[in-house]
Write an enzyme that holds these catalytic residues in place. Sequence first.
Site, PDB file in Angstrom:
ATOM      1  N   ARG A  68       1.497   0.969 -11.178  1.00  0.00           N
ATOM      2  CA  ARG A  68       1.622   2.181 -12.059  1.00  0.00           C
ATOM      3  C   ARG A  68       3.002   2.529 -12.404  1.00  0.00           C
ATOM      4  O   ARG A  68       3.471   2.501 -13.603  1.00  0.00           O
ATOM      5  CB  ARG A  68       1.204   3.437 -11.384  1.00  0.00           C
ATOM      6  CG  ARG A  68      -0.172   3.861 -11.499  1.00  0.00           C
ATOM      7  CD  ARG A  68      -0.565   5.096 -10.771  1.00  0.00           C
ATOM      8  NE  ARG A  68      -0.090   5.009  -9.423  1.00  0.00           N
ATOM      9  CZ  ARG A  68      -0.255   5.632  -8.434  1.00  0.00           C
ATOM     10  NH1 ARG A  68      -1.236   6.647  -8.755  1.00  0.00           N
ATOM     11  NH2 ARG A  68       0.122   5.639  -7.096  1.00  0.00           N
ATOM     12  N   THR A  69       3.846   2.493 -11.475  1.00  0.00           N
ATOM     13  CA  THR A  69       5.452   2.391 -11.831  1.00  0.00           C
ATOM     14  C   THR A  69       6.117   1.211 -11.314  1.00  0.00           C
ATOM     15  O   THR A  69       5.937   0.624 -10.326  1.00  0.00           O
ATOM     16  CB  THR A  69       6.283   3.479 -11.237  1.00  0.00           C
ATOM     17  OG1 THR A  69       5.714   3.848  -9.689  1.00  0.00           O
ATOM     18  CG2 THR A  69       6.138   4.954 -11.822  1.00  0.00           C
ATOM     19  N   ARG A 124     -10.281  -1.626  -1.354  1.00  0.00           N
ATOM     20  CA  ARG A 124     -11.478  -0.677  -1.028  1.00  0.00           C
ATOM     21  C   ARG A 124     -12.517  -1.161  -2.152  1.00  0.00           C
ATOM     22  O   ARG A 124     -12.293  -1.608  -3.107  1.00  0.00           O
ATOM     23  CB  ARG A 124     -11.013   0.879  -1.532  1.00  0.00           C
ATOM     24  CG  ARG A 124     -10.445   1.652  -0.642  1.00  0.00           C
ATOM     25  CD  ARG A 124     -11.245   2.174   0.597  1.00  0.00           C
ATOM     26  NE  ARG A 124     -10.615   2.954   1.558  1.00  0.00           N
ATOM     27  CZ  ARG A 124      -9.861   2.531   2.411  1.00  0.00           C
ATOM     28  NH1 ARG A 124      -9.716   1.191   2.670  1.00  0.00           N
ATOM     29  NH2 ARG A 124      -9.516   3.557   3.332  1.00  0.00           N
ATOM     30  N   GLY A 153       2.569  -1.358  -3.580  1.00  0.00           N
ATOM     31  CA  GLY A 153       2.821  -0.436  -2.707  1.00  0.00           C
ATOM     32  C   GLY A 153       3.496  -1.229  -1.214  1.00  0.00           C
ATOM     33  O   GLY A 153       3.658  -2.281  -1.560  1.00  0.00           O
ATOM     34  N   ARG A 154       3.561  -0.775  -0.267  1.00  0.00           N
ATOM     35  CA  ARG A 154       3.759  -1.139   1.001  1.00  0.00           C
ATOM     36  C   ARG A 154       2.995  -2.335   1.047  1.00  0.00           C
ATOM     37  O   ARG A 154       3.667  -3.384   1.396  1.00  0.00           O
ATOM     38  CB  ARG A 154       3.874  -0.254   2.267  1.00  0.00           C
ATOM     39  CG  ARG A 154       4.926   0.708   2.154  1.00  0.00           C
ATOM     40  CD  ARG A 154       4.763   1.569   3.531  1.00  0.00           C
ATOM     41  NE  ARG A 154       3.413   1.660   3.537  1.00  0.00           N
ATOM     42  CZ  ARG A 154       2.840   2.782   3.025  1.00  0.00           C
ATOM     43  NH1 ARG A 154       3.555   3.725   2.459  1.00  0.00           N
ATOM     44  NH2 ARG A 154       1.415   2.929   3.440  1.00  0.00           N
ATOM     45  N   ILE A 155       1.794  -2.558   1.198  1.00  0.00           N
ATOM     46  CA  ILE A 155       0.818  -3.364   1.629  1.00  0.00           C
ATOM     47  C   ILE A 155       1.124  -4.556   0.622  1.00  0.00           C
ATOM     48  O   ILE A 155       1.367  -5.785   0.809  1.00  0.00           O
ATOM     49  CB  ILE A 155      -0.569  -3.120   1.780  1.00  0.00           C
ATOM     50  CG1 ILE A 155      -0.529  -2.063   2.892  1.00  0.00           C
ATOM     51  CG2 ILE A 155      -1.279  -4.427   1.912  1.00  0.00           C
ATOM     52  CD1 ILE A 155      -1.946  -1.709   3.175  1.00  0.00           C
ATOM     53  N   HIS A 202     -14.632  -5.677   6.170  1.00  0.00           N
ATOM     54  CA  HIS A 202     -13.428  -4.629   6.249  1.00  0.00           C
ATOM     55  C   HIS A 202     -12.728  -4.729   7.396  1.00  0.00           C
ATOM     56  O   HIS A 202     -12.750  -3.819   8.351  1.00  0.00           O
ATOM     57  CB  HIS A 202     -14.138  -3.200   5.984  1.00  0.00           C
ATOM     58  CG  HIS A 202     -13.115  -2.122   5.401  1.00  0.00           C
ATOM     59  ND1 HIS A 202     -13.568  -1.074   4.598  1.00  0.00           N
ATOM     60  CD2 HIS A 202     -11.939  -2.074   5.552  1.00  0.00           C
ATOM     61  CE1 HIS A 202     -12.637  -0.386   4.200  1.00  0.00           C
ATOM     62  NE2 HIS A 202     -11.338  -0.951   4.743  1.00  0.00           N
ATOM     63  N   GLY A 204      -9.355  -5.905   7.486  1.00  0.00           N
ATOM     64  CA  GLY A 204      -7.814  -5.826   7.089  1.00  0.00           C
ATOM     65  C   GLY A 204      -6.864  -5.628   7.996  1.00  0.00           C
ATOM     66  O   GLY A 204      -5.961  -6.423   8.306  1.00  0.00           O
ATOM     67  N   GLU A 235     -20.447  -0.089   1.225  1.00  0.00           N
ATOM     68  CA  GLU A 235     -20.402  -0.782   2.623  1.00  0.00           C
ATOM     69  C   GLU A 235     -21.238   0.025   3.622  1.00  0.00           C
ATOM     70  O   GLU A 235     -21.032   1.364   3.677  1.00  0.00           O
ATOM     71  CB  GLU A 235     -19.118  -0.749   3.001  1.00  0.00           C
ATOM     72  CG  GLU A 235     -17.959  -1.632   2.390  1.00  0.00           C
ATOM     73  CD  GLU A 235     -16.548  -1.516   2.898  1.00  0.00           C
ATOM     74  OE1 GLU A 235     -15.689  -1.941   2.143  1.00  0.00           O
ATOM     75  OE2 GLU A 235     -16.317  -0.920   3.898  1.00  0.00           O
TER      76      GLU A 235
END
Length: 327
Positions: free
Chosen positions: A178-179, A239, A156-158, A286, A288, A268
């Site tokens: 996935r795609t 995650r 995705g974007r990240i 965590h 990021g 966490e």
Amino acid sequence: MTKPIIVVTREVFDETIGFLGEHCTVEANQADVPLTTEQIAGRLCSAQALMCSLTDRVDAALIAQCPALKVVANIAVGYNNIDVAACNARGIMVTNTPGVLDDSTADLAWTLMLATARRLTEVEAYIRGGDWTGWRLKQWLGVDVHHATLGVIGMGRIGQAIAKRAAGFDMRVIYHNRTRLDVEVERRLNAEYVSQDELFAQADFVILQMPYSKETHHLIGAAELAKMKPSAILINSTRGGVVDDAALIEALRAGTIRAAGLDVFENEPRLNPGFLSLKNVVLSPHIGSSTESTRRAMAMTAAANAVAALTGATPPNLVNPEFRTAT
Ligand code: DGY
């Protein structure tokens, strides 16, 4: 006219409170002591909006106690802490904060990759411990990031921001998603689509960047770790729960893979103590998206989403598009 009430569960920036205050009555928890679900329910029983963080569970039981609730604005891009189906059933809008954190989160994934490859936490402890007696040829040998193969799962974007950075290191980039991406995007990122097993077999660095869901729970377990190269380094800054932490600890102990860089964990902040005694893992709490400008932007994005929902507009980052306001 009475202003709608918004409950903000954790500390945010003053400008966020200022902006919310122009439109709402703000019930903020600027003391930043985490609220229990019961305390959130108590504050939320007559409120129209909730601005929450990924540590707050918003489930059917909580929603049932909040008859006036119209919008849940998460200060995060991930929203696995919110039961979206339960919100849908009650007609409650859910929003997140995509876009504003892509680059900071990609930078942190790279920080973990470089730090793990060059054993930064080990060497820092060594130097701080006063153990450094001088330069030696075979001292603290790491592995090269440049010219290595980067495997990104979740493009995705990240994931794309992570892949884009690889060009400066002359890396080969492979990915699984996935795609499949458009050919044009693949070309721009110089990224090659492969199956997940091909990625495990070829990548020197495996970076995870998919959202957490029932489908991605323990996506990386003992079987997947065994498919990676013994020299592979795993980076998880997406995650906790995407990786089976117990299986990873076992793989790091056994040398199934070389090392791991981790920003997120199961349960966490009570991470599996097995990580603490391992030298071949770099750990961060965590963080990021945690740069000042990004966290300010995330809080403001969430506030703008909430205010849009409360003023009859469609929030810019609506997760459940069925509640899009007719224009
Ligand atoms: C997110 O936005 O989902 C991040 O994990 C928060 O840092």
